[in-house]
Design an enzyme around this catalytic site. Sequence first.
Site, PDB file in Angstrom:
ATOM      1  N   CYS A   1     -19.396  62.346  57.091  1.00  0.00           N
ATOM      2  CA  CYS A   1     -19.870  63.670  57.514  1.00  0.00           C
ATOM      3  C   CYS A   1     -19.725  63.818  59.025  1.00  0.00           C
ATOM      4  O   CYS A   1     -20.585  63.365  59.788  1.00  0.00           O
ATOM      5  CB  CYS A   1     -21.315  63.884  57.091  1.00  0.00           C
ATOM      6  SG  CYS A   1     -21.940  65.537  57.483  1.00  0.00           S
TER       7      CYS A   1
ATOM      8  N   CYS B   1     -22.480  65.804  60.657  1.00  0.00           N
ATOM      9  CA  CYS B   1     -23.758  65.080  60.716  1.00  0.00           C
ATOM     10  C   CYS B   1     -23.770  64.077  61.865  1.00  0.00           C
ATOM     11  O   CYS B   1     -24.760  63.958  62.596  1.00  0.00           O
ATOM     12  CB  CYS B   1     -24.010  64.325  59.412  1.00  0.00           C
ATOM     13  SG  CYS B   1     -24.028  65.334  57.921  1.00  0.00           S
ATOM     14  N   ASP B   2     -22.683  63.314  62.006  1.00  0.00           N
ATOM     15  CA  ASP B   2     -22.699  62.145  62.885  1.00  0.00           C
ATOM     16  C   ASP B   2     -21.777  62.245  64.100  1.00  0.00           C
ATOM     17  O   ASP B   2     -21.789  61.361  64.951  1.00  0.00           O
ATOM     18  CB  ASP B   2     -22.307  60.889  62.077  1.00  0.00           C
ATOM     19  CG  ASP B   2     -23.288  60.619  60.941  1.00  0.00           C
ATOM     20  OD1 ASP B   2     -24.491  60.864  61.138  1.00  0.00           O
ATOM     21  OD2 ASP B   2     -22.858  60.163  59.868  1.00  0.00           O
TER      22      ASP B   2
END
Length: 310
Positions: free
Chosen positions: A134, A137-138
């Site tokens: 992701c 996300c990261d």
Amino acid sequence: MEHVKCLIIGSGPAGYTAAIYAGRANLNPVEYCGMQVGGQLTQTTTVENFPGYPEGVDANQMMMEIREQAERFGCDIRDGEIIKADFSKRPYILTADDGKEIEAETVIIATGAKAKYLGLPDEEKYNGQGVSACATCDGFFYRKKVTAVVGGGDTACEDALYLSGLCRKVYLVVRKNYLRASEIMQQRVKDAENIEILFEHNAIGLYGENGVEGMHLVKRKGEEDEERYDVAIDGFFLAIGHKPNTEMFQGQIDLDEMGYIKTVGGTPRTNVPGVFAAGDVCDPIYRQAIVAAGSGCKAALEAQAYLMEN
């Protein structure tokens, strides 16, 4: 046989949020967490883009707190798995992995999806230490660093472009000699100065002492010729697709060609009355915790309305 008003299957942000709302509506919900308690989010480390955590929060801690909130409102949360569903008539019959059968007046499916991986042992070894599925996300953790994205479709190109706004350098590792993405996405990637496309490359491993420090690559140079070399990177992102966890619902509920649950008119409703879907199991596009939580809320509200009308 146990009889419940609302059965929730899955325990990510969608499932837990549905449990909170169903509990507050006095539906006495029962929730089965499934194999991955807390959902995909527990495979990452710090979450910084979920509202209410200005300093960020450990993903597992956040999911535990949401679970505790659901339990506070009376949800019976069980660390088991639903393995069979029969939606042929109401009340619906669902079977847990311990053989227990449950009659449910309404069902909220929040079984999520799982990212596709290459199958390398190093992906598991460095999970949460440089390996992610992701980018949104990261990616923030790799500002001004060097990352690699594996894939050649629209998702891979979108992830590479997103990371290019954060990272010093992004490698796009493509197995074929062309990109499968749409023309506009291809052009954007090619126009990005800090994205380097590695056509006809396969990542065959990763290395590093305390996390990912580089990847082992194989470049095809002909029918039988190949070149092996290493490239230093800080982060390794998979963008080769997701698989929704809908196997047990095949033939029971309408699925699209990729296996995602079809919902009706932007609602959590499925083609089966009283059965609702929330989170990544019906969302191949956004795949974000906050979106999943919102859909879990809507599914619980729909379940409440359905029970009042029936």
